[in-house]
Scaffold this motif. Sequence first.
Motif, PDB file in Angstrom:
ATOM      1  N   ALA A   1       0.837  -1.206   0.000  1.00  0.00           N
ATOM      2  CA  ALA A   1       0.000   0.000   0.000  1.00  0.00           C
ATOM      3  C   ALA A   1       0.871   1.255   0.000  1.00  0.00           C
ATOM      4  CB  ALA A   1      -0.923  -0.007   1.212  1.00  0.00           C
ATOM      5  N   LEU A   2       1.950   1.219   0.746  1.00  0.00           N
ATOM      6  CA  LEU A   2       2.886   2.340   0.803  1.00  0.00           C
ATOM      7  C   LEU A   2       3.506   2.593  -0.567  1.00  0.00           C
ATOM      8  CD1 LEU A   2       4.549   4.420   2.394  1.00  0.00           C
ATOM      9  CD2 LEU A   2       6.109   2.565   2.997  1.00  0.00           C
ATOM     10  N   TRP A   3       3.938   1.541  -1.240  1.00  0.00           N
ATOM     11  CA  TRP A   3       4.538   1.659  -2.569  1.00  0.00           C
ATOM     12  C   TRP A   3       3.546   2.282  -3.557  1.00  0.00           C
ATOM     13  CZ3 TRP A   3       8.746   2.175  -5.142  1.00  0.00           C
ATOM     14  CH2 TRP A   3       8.828   1.852  -6.496  1.00  0.00           C
ATOM     15  N   ASN A   4       2.309   1.809  -3.522  1.00  0.00           N
ATOM     16  CA  ASN A   4       1.285   2.372  -4.409  1.00  0.00           C
ATOM     17  C   ASN A   4       1.014   3.840  -4.072  1.00  0.00           C
ATOM     18  OD1 ASN A   4       0.943   0.009  -5.885  1.00  0.00           O
ATOM     19  ND2 ASN A   4      -0.557  -0.787  -4.451  1.00  0.00           N
ATOM     20  N   TRP A   5       0.956   4.166  -2.787  1.00  0.00           N
ATOM     21  CA  TRP A   5       0.707   5.537  -2.344  1.00  0.00           C
ATOM     22  C   TRP A   5       1.833   6.472  -2.797  1.00  0.00           C
ATOM     23  CZ3 TRP A   5       3.239   8.720   1.283  1.00  0.00           C
ATOM     24  CH2 TRP A   5       2.513   9.848   1.699  1.00  0.00           C
TER      25      TRP A   5
ATOM     26  N   PRO B   1       0.116  13.156  -6.288  1.00  0.00           N
ATOM     27  CA  PRO B   1       0.446  14.162  -5.260  1.00  0.00           C
ATOM     28  C   PRO B   1       1.787  13.912  -4.573  1.00  0.00           C
ATOM     29  CG  PRO B   1      -1.832  13.443  -5.029  1.00  0.00           C
ATOM     30  CD  PRO B   1      -1.182  12.538  -6.046  1.00  0.00           C
ATOM     31  N   GLN B   2       2.075  12.652  -4.252  1.00  0.00           N
ATOM     32  CA  GLN B   2       3.349  12.340  -3.589  1.00  0.00           C
ATOM     33  C   GLN B   2       4.530  12.550  -4.542  1.00  0.00           C
ATOM     34  OE1 GLN B   2       0.426  11.796  -1.557  1.00  0.00           O
ATOM     35  NE2 GLN B   2       0.404   9.939  -2.793  1.00  0.00           N
TER      36      GLN B   2
ATOM     37  N   LEU C   1       4.692  14.680  -6.995  1.00  0.00           N
ATOM     38  CA  LEU C   1       4.897  16.124  -7.121  1.00  0.00           C
ATOM     39  C   LEU C   1       5.640  16.679  -5.913  1.00  0.00           C
ATOM     40  CD1 LEU C   1       1.519  17.296  -8.658  1.00  0.00           C
ATOM     41  CD2 LEU C   1       3.772  17.353  -9.744  1.00  0.00           C
ATOM     42  N   VAL C   2       5.269  16.232  -4.723  1.00  0.00           N
ATOM     43  CA  VAL C   2       5.948  16.671  -3.499  1.00  0.00           C
ATOM     44  C   VAL C   2       7.431  16.293  -3.554  1.00  0.00           C
ATOM     45  CG1 VAL C   2       6.121  16.170  -1.013  1.00  0.00           C
ATOM     46  CG2 VAL C   2       3.911  16.715  -2.026  1.00  0.00           C
ATOM     47  N   MET C   3       7.713  15.068  -3.977  1.00  0.00           N
ATOM     48  CA  MET C   3       9.103  14.614  -4.067  1.00  0.00           C
ATOM     49  C   MET C   3       9.881  15.438  -5.085  1.00  0.00           C
ATOM     50  SD  MET C   3       8.945  10.457  -3.705  1.00  0.00           S
ATOM     51  CE  MET C   3       7.510  10.090  -4.696  1.00  0.00           C
ATOM     52  N   GLN C   4       9.273  15.726  -6.221  1.00  0.00           N
ATOM     53  CA  GLN C   4       9.958  16.481  -7.274  1.00  0.00           C
ATOM     54  C   GLN C   4      10.218  17.925  -6.855  1.00  0.00           C
ATOM     55  OE1 GLN C   4       7.620  15.886 -10.807  1.00  0.00           O
ATOM     56  NE2 GLN C   4       7.976  13.672 -10.777  1.00  0.00           N
ATOM     57  N   VAL C   5       9.262  18.535  -6.181  1.00  0.00           N
ATOM     58  CA  VAL C   5       9.465  19.909  -5.702  1.00  0.00           C
ATOM     59  C   VAL C   5      10.603  19.936  -4.685  1.00  0.00           C
ATOM     60  CG1 VAL C   5       8.427  21.784  -4.364  1.00  0.00           C
ATOM     61  CG2 VAL C   5       7.135  20.711  -6.213  1.00  0.00           C
ATOM     62  N   ALA C   6      10.601  18.985  -3.763  1.00  0.00           N
ATOM     63  CA  ALA C   6      11.680  18.921  -2.772  1.00  0.00           C
ATOM     64  C   ALA C   6      13.033  18.767  -3.463  1.00  0.00           C
ATOM     65  CB  ALA C   6      11.445  17.762  -1.811  1.00  0.00           C
ATOM     66  N   ALA C   7      13.101  17.910  -4.471  1.00  0.00           N
ATOM     67  CA  ALA C   7      14.358  17.701  -5.197  1.00  0.00           C
ATOM     68  C   ALA C   7      14.812  18.981  -5.881  1.00  0.00           C
ATOM     69  CB  ALA C   7      14.196  16.579  -6.222  1.00  0.00           C
ATOM     70  N   ARG C   8      13.892  19.712  -6.469  1.00  0.00           N
ATOM     71  CA  ARG C   8      14.244  20.968  -7.144  1.00  0.00           C
ATOM     72  C   ARG C   8      14.690  22.041  -6.153  1.00  0.00           C
ATOM     73  NH1 ARG C   8       9.859  19.222 -10.687  1.00  0.00           N
ATOM     74  NH2 ARG C   8      10.866  18.598 -12.628  1.00  0.00           N
ATOM     75  N   LEU C   9      14.256  21.912  -4.911  1.00  0.00           N
ATOM     76  CA  LEU C   9      14.684  22.836  -3.850  1.00  0.00           C
ATOM     77  C   LEU C   9      15.944  22.339  -3.135  1.00  0.00           C
ATOM     78  CD1 LEU C   9      11.189  23.704  -2.338  1.00  0.00           C
ATOM     79  CD2 LEU C   9      12.639  25.170  -3.784  1.00  0.00           C
TER      80      LEU C   9
END
Length: 114
Positions: A29-33, A38-39, A41-49
């Motif tokens: 379930a965690l892997w699918n989530w 949304p997750q 996008l959050v990861m990509q924004v953090a990486a860009r920052l």
Amino acid sequence: MKTRLGKEAVLTYRPDHFKSLAKTKEAKALWNWLQEEPQRLVMQVAARLHRPPVEALSYPLTDSFPAVCSQHRKRQMVGHMVRQIMLADGFQPDRSNVKIISRTSIFKRGSTYL
């Protein structure tokens, strides 16, 4: 652009040294989530920052998977899963063992990506 979102980007988790833990319903379930838009996008924004994606996932992860927060091995597996997703989305590892200074984060350290 380093973005692959949507249903076509569903990945298969390679558990490596998390094989026994990855077989649980919670891990699946965690892997699918983590692969949901949304997750990602959050990861990509953090990486860009230039911040570890796991740092940005801490709060939503706590809400969705509270049992993960209390176990070190499960938090390690989250980092392992995030790495595979970031690589699939075209990011490359930059720095590892980056200190997370947020007091509310369930993670103490994480990797950054370019």
